[in-house]
Motif scaffolding. Structure first.
Motif, PDB file in Angstrom:
ATOM      1  N   TYR A  69     -56.716  22.823 -24.260  1.00  0.00           N
ATOM      2  CA  TYR A  69     -55.413  23.076 -23.643  1.00  0.00           C
ATOM      3  C   TYR A  69     -55.285  22.545 -22.203  1.00  0.00           C
ATOM      4  CZ  TYR A  69     -57.184  27.052 -20.900  1.00  0.00           C
ATOM      5  OH  TYR A  69     -57.857  27.824 -20.002  1.00  0.00           O
ATOM      6  N   PRO A  70     -56.344  22.494 -21.360  1.00  0.00           N
ATOM      7  CA  PRO A  70     -56.139  21.921 -20.022  1.00  0.00           C
ATOM      8  C   PRO A  70     -55.646  20.472 -20.076  1.00  0.00           C
ATOM      9  CG  PRO A  70     -58.166  23.193 -20.050  1.00  0.00           C
ATOM     10  CD  PRO A  70     -57.713  23.057 -21.483  1.00  0.00           C
ATOM     11  N   GLY A  71     -56.219  19.688 -20.995  1.00  0.00           N
ATOM     12  CA  GLY A  71     -55.784  18.302 -21.139  1.00  0.00           C
ATOM     13  C   GLY A  71     -54.350  18.192 -21.601  1.00  0.00           C
ATOM     14  N   ARG A  72     -53.933  19.078 -22.486  1.00  0.00           N
ATOM     15  CA  ARG A  72     -52.565  19.010 -23.017  1.00  0.00           C
ATOM     16  C   ARG A  72     -51.536  19.481 -21.985  1.00  0.00           C
ATOM     17  NH1 ARG A  72     -55.321  20.990 -27.678  1.00  0.00           N
ATOM     18  NH2 ARG A  72     -55.656  19.260 -29.130  1.00  0.00           N
ATOM     19  N   ILE A  73     -51.853  20.549 -21.292  1.00  0.00           N
ATOM     20  CA  ILE A  73     -50.916  21.056 -20.296  1.00  0.00           C
ATOM     21  C   ILE A  73     -50.713  20.033 -19.184  1.00  0.00           C
ATOM     22  CG2 ILE A  73     -50.699  22.785 -18.453  1.00  0.00           C
ATOM     23  CD1 ILE A  73     -51.716  24.854 -20.435  1.00  0.00           C
ATOM     24  N   SER A  74     -51.761  19.300 -18.840  1.00  0.00           N
ATOM     25  CA  SER A  74     -51.632  18.289 -17.782  1.00  0.00           C
ATOM     26  C   SER A  74     -50.595  17.240 -18.135  1.00  0.00           C
ATOM     27  CB  SER A  74     -52.983  17.621 -17.518  1.00  0.00           C
ATOM     28  OG  SER A  74     -53.420  16.878 -18.645  1.00  0.00           O
ATOM     29  N   GLU A  75     -50.418  16.953 -19.424  1.00  0.00           N
ATOM     30  CA  GLU A  75     -49.396  15.988 -19.824  1.00  0.00           C
ATOM     31  C   GLU A  75     -48.012  16.450 -19.381  1.00  0.00           C
ATOM     32  OE1 GLU A  75     -49.898  13.813 -23.734  1.00  0.00           O
ATOM     33  OE2 GLU A  75     -51.075  15.624 -24.149  1.00  0.00           O
ATOM     34  N   LEU A  76     -47.757  17.736 -19.484  1.00  0.00           N
ATOM     35  CA  LEU A  76     -46.462  18.273 -19.089  1.00  0.00           C
ATOM     36  C   LEU A  76     -46.338  18.414 -17.572  1.00  0.00           C
ATOM     37  CD1 LEU A  76     -46.080  21.045 -21.825  1.00  0.00           C
ATOM     38  CD2 LEU A  76     -45.029  18.774 -21.790  1.00  0.00           C
ATOM     39  N   LEU A  77     -47.458  18.558 -16.891  1.00  0.00           N
ATOM     40  CA  LEU A  77     -47.411  18.740 -15.447  1.00  0.00           C
ATOM     41  C   LEU A  77     -47.157  17.446 -14.686  1.00  0.00           C
ATOM     42  CD1 LEU A  77     -50.243  21.349 -14.766  1.00  0.00           C
ATOM     43  CD2 LEU A  77     -47.799  21.722 -15.155  1.00  0.00           C
ATOM     44  N   LEU A  78     -47.433  16.297 -15.304  1.00  0.00           N
ATOM     45  CA  LEU A  78     -47.212  15.033 -14.596  1.00  0.00           C
ATOM     46  C   LEU A  78     -45.776  14.908 -14.131  1.00  0.00           C
ATOM     47  CD1 LEU A  78     -48.001  12.229 -13.598  1.00  0.00           C
ATOM     48  CD2 LEU A  78     -47.590  11.359 -15.912  1.00  0.00           C
ATOM     49  N   ASP A  79     -44.816  15.125 -15.006  1.00  0.00           N
ATOM     50  CA  ASP A  79     -43.414  14.991 -14.612  1.00  0.00           C
ATOM     51  C   ASP A  79     -42.996  16.087 -13.639  1.00  0.00           C
ATOM     52  OD1 ASP A  79     -42.724  12.643 -15.890  1.00  0.00           O
ATOM     53  OD2 ASP A  79     -42.147  13.629 -17.745  1.00  0.00           O
ATOM     54  N   VAL A  80     -43.592  17.254 -13.756  1.00  0.00           N
ATOM     55  CA  VAL A  80     -43.301  18.310 -12.782  1.00  0.00           C
ATOM     56  C   VAL A  80     -43.636  17.813 -11.379  1.00  0.00           C
ATOM     57  CG1 VAL A  80     -43.966  20.635 -12.000  1.00  0.00           C
ATOM     58  CG2 VAL A  80     -43.623  20.180 -14.446  1.00  0.00           C
ATOM     59  N   TRP A  81     -44.771  17.144 -11.258  1.00  0.00           N
ATOM     60  CA  TRP A  81     -45.190  16.635  -9.951  1.00  0.00           C
ATOM     61  C   TRP A  81     -44.338  15.446  -9.505  1.00  0.00           C
ATOM     62  CZ3 TRP A  81     -47.188  12.361  -7.450  1.00  0.00           C
ATOM     63  CH2 TRP A  81     -47.789  12.609  -6.211  1.00  0.00           C
ATOM     64  N   LEU A  82     -44.115  14.515 -10.413  1.00  0.00           N
ATOM     65  CA  LEU A  82     -43.331  13.332 -10.051  1.00  0.00           C
ATOM     66  C   LEU A  82     -41.912  13.701  -9.645  1.00  0.00           C
ATOM     67  CD1 LEU A  82     -44.368  10.848 -12.908  1.00  0.00           C
ATOM     68  CD2 LEU A  82     -45.067  10.739 -10.505  1.00  0.00           C
ATOM     69  N   ARG A  83     -41.280  14.582 -10.398  1.00  0.00           N
ATOM     70  CA  ARG A  83     -39.895  14.939 -10.146  1.00  0.00           C
ATOM     71  C   ARG A  83     -39.747  15.780  -8.879  1.00  0.00           C
ATOM     72  NH1 ARG A  83     -36.655  14.555 -15.166  1.00  0.00           N
ATOM     73  NH2 ARG A  83     -35.414  16.345 -14.504  1.00  0.00           N
ATOM     74  N   THR A  84     -40.672  16.698  -8.666  1.00  0.00           N
ATOM     75  CA  THR A  84     -40.597  17.517  -7.457  1.00  0.00           C
ATOM     76  C   THR A  84     -40.756  16.666  -6.209  1.00  0.00           C
ATOM     77  OG1 THR A  84     -41.481  19.452  -8.626  1.00  0.00           O
ATOM     78  CG2 THR A  84     -41.642  19.459  -6.220  1.00  0.00           C
ATOM     79  N   ASN A  85     -41.658  15.688  -6.270  1.00  0.00           N
ATOM     80  CA  ASN A  85     -41.898  14.830  -5.105  1.00  0.00           C
ATOM     81  C   ASN A  85     -40.996  13.606  -5.066  1.00  0.00           C
ATOM     82  OD1 ASN A  85     -44.375  16.001  -3.642  1.00  0.00           O
ATOM     83  ND2 ASN A  85     -44.977  16.065  -5.789  1.00  0.00           N
ATOM     84  N   LYS A  86     -40.087  13.510  -6.046  1.00  0.00           N
ATOM     85  CA  LYS A  86     -39.139  12.392  -6.112  1.00  0.00           C
ATOM     86  C   LYS A  86     -39.849  11.041  -6.004  1.00  0.00           C
ATOM     87  CE  LYS A  86     -35.205  15.051  -4.363  1.00  0.00           C
ATOM     88  NZ  LYS A  86     -35.851  16.351  -4.587  1.00  0.00           N
ATOM     89  N   VAL A  87     -40.919  10.910  -6.782  1.00  0.00           N
ATOM     90  CA  VAL A  87     -41.716   9.678  -6.796  1.00  0.00           C
ATOM     91  C   VAL A  87     -41.039   8.641  -7.679  1.00  0.00           C
ATOM     92  CG1 VAL A  87     -43.937   8.667  -7.428  1.00  0.00           C
ATOM     93  CG2 VAL A  87     -43.839  10.960  -6.412  1.00  0.00           C
ATOM     94  N   GLU A  88     -40.842   7.455  -7.157  1.00  0.00           N
ATOM     95  CA  GLU A  88     -40.276   6.367  -7.953  1.00  0.00           C
ATOM     96  C   GLU A  88     -41.385   5.731  -8.789  1.00  0.00           C
ATOM     97  OE1 GLU A  88     -38.164   3.561  -5.597  1.00  0.00           O
ATOM     98  OE2 GLU A  88     -36.739   5.042  -4.817  1.00  0.00           O
ATOM     99  N   TYR A  89     -41.032   5.323  -9.988  1.00  0.00           N
ATOM    100  CA  TYR A  89     -42.028   4.782 -10.906  1.00  0.00           C
ATOM    101  C   TYR A  89     -41.399   3.718 -11.793  1.00  0.00           C
ATOM    102  CZ  TYR A  89     -39.703   8.338 -13.767  1.00  0.00           C
ATOM    103  OH  TYR A  89     -38.766   9.106 -14.400  1.00  0.00           O
ATOM    104  N   ALA A  90     -42.259   2.926 -12.399  1.00  0.00           N
ATOM    105  CA  ALA A  90     -41.846   1.954 -13.413  1.00  0.00           C
ATOM    106  C   ALA A  90     -42.345   2.438 -14.765  1.00  0.00           C
ATOM    107  CB  ALA A  90     -42.432   0.584 -13.106  1.00  0.00           C
ATOM    108  N   GLU A  91     -41.533   2.279 -15.788  1.00  0.00           N
ATOM    109  CA  GLU A  91     -41.911   2.665 -17.144  1.00  0.00           C
ATOM    110  C   GLU A  91     -42.357   1.436 -17.929  1.00  0.00           C
ATOM    111  OE1 GLU A  91     -39.231   6.613 -18.082  1.00  0.00           O
ATOM    112  OE2 GLU A  91     -38.510   4.663 -18.764  1.00  0.00           O
ATOM    113  N   VAL A  92     -43.432   1.607 -18.693  1.00  0.00           N
ATOM    114  CA  VAL A  92     -44.026   0.518 -19.469  1.00  0.00           C
ATOM    115  C   VAL A  92     -44.220   1.010 -20.900  1.00  0.00           C
ATOM    116  CG1 VAL A  92     -46.095  -0.910 -19.730  1.00  0.00           C
ATOM    117  CG2 VAL A  92     -45.172  -0.462 -17.449  1.00  0.00           C
ATOM    118  N   PRO A  93     -43.982   0.166 -21.892  1.00  0.00           N
ATOM    119  CA  PRO A  93     -44.228   0.604 -23.278  1.00  0.00           C
ATOM    120  C   PRO A  93     -45.699   0.891 -23.521  1.00  0.00           C
ATOM    121  CG  PRO A  93     -43.740  -1.744 -23.187  1.00  0.00           C
ATOM    122  CD  PRO A  93     -43.427  -1.194 -21.836  1.00  0.00           C
TER     123      PRO A  93
END
Length: 261
Positions: free
Chosen positions: A207-231
């Motif tokens: 579960y730590p590995g799986r929950i981290s997947e959901l936490l990435l966007d929590v961090w990016l969105r809170t810090n308003k980090v700009e990113y590029a999306e890649v397939p």
């Protein structure tokens, strides 16, 4: 650009030829050598691999790699170049994101992530609730409320959002990675203390590995980090019918996932 993307693997497998990629044996502590550098040197948490999955590789890269940009991919899943993704497994290795393409993205922003994965039937929280043991995610929310309350609104948004940047895959400028990993591992180490992964069968102990997947966007969105999306492309065949049926069983009968797909 000085870029290193670790390719998390637990067994021997074909690897990209571009020296931007660094094959890494995750969970190597106590295991037989598979021919790749291991995540059990220097400052490491290799023994936590049964719970933290590829994050033991991320921790090792964060603490031990000296590079301007550090990324994470998987031996069975890679960032892909633009264009049509080949169906043949061997040909897929010709379509992995190249150094030139990565550099082009990183000239415009400090972070590269996979394209959003969309969950059409339910929100992210409910998907986790139906397929995993949700008490682990709820406890992560309590830790965030206690230690990082500024992140709580985006965490609570998991109850509404139906898409996410999944797979624990990204490329980050080193100072961004420092800030992200400091936050992420503080939460996960505390979560591990509060809920012993060993209480679950092996699949759900991760579960730590799986929950981290959901936490990435929590961090990016809170810090308003700009990113590029890649397939992103799966290097091996995924049985989507089996995966879909397992999801429907989880949603409508309460039977949790029992294996990876």
């Amino acid at each position: 650009m000085d870029i290193k993307i670790i390719v998390a693997a637990h067994k021997a497998y074909q690897m990209p030829q571009d020296d931007m990629y660094l094959p890494l044996h995750v969970g190597k502590e106590g295991k037989e050598d598979v021919g790749f550098i291991g995540d059990n040197s220097g400052d490491h948490i290799s023994a936590k691999n049964p719970y933290f999955c590829e994050l033991t590789g991320l921790y090792w890269a964060w603490k031990n790699l000296d590079a301007a940009y550090i990324g994470l991919a998987h031996y069975r899943r890679h960032f892909a170049s633009k264009g049509r993704i080949p169906k043949d497994e061997a040909k897929k290795f010709t379509a992995i994101l190249s150094r030139a393409e990565a550099e082009a993205h990183l000239r415009t922003c400090d972070v590269v992530v996979p394209r959003l994965r969309k969950y059409y039937i339910e929100n992210l929280y409910n998907h986790y609730k139906h397929t995993m043991y949700v008490e682990t995610l709820d406890e992560a929310g309590r830790i965030i409320a206690e230690r990082y309350p500024a992140y709580l609104p985006e965490f609570e948004a998991l109850h509404k959002r139906t898409s996410a940047h999944m797979f624990n895959m990204f490329i980050m400028k080193k100072d961004v990675l420092d800030r992200y990993c400091t936050w992420l591992f503080d939460i996960l180490f505390e979560l591990e203390k509060r809920i012993d992964p060993g209480k679950y069968e092996a699949f759900h102990a991760r579960y730590p590995g799986r929950i981290s997947e959901l936490l990435l966007d929590v961090w990016l969105r809170t810090n308003k980090v700009e990113y590029a999306e890649v397939p992103v492309m799966d290097m091996q065949h995924i049985n989507k019918f089996k995966k879909g049926m397992s999801f429907l069983r989880a949603k409508f009968t309460g039977k949790k996932y029992g294996e990876s797909f």
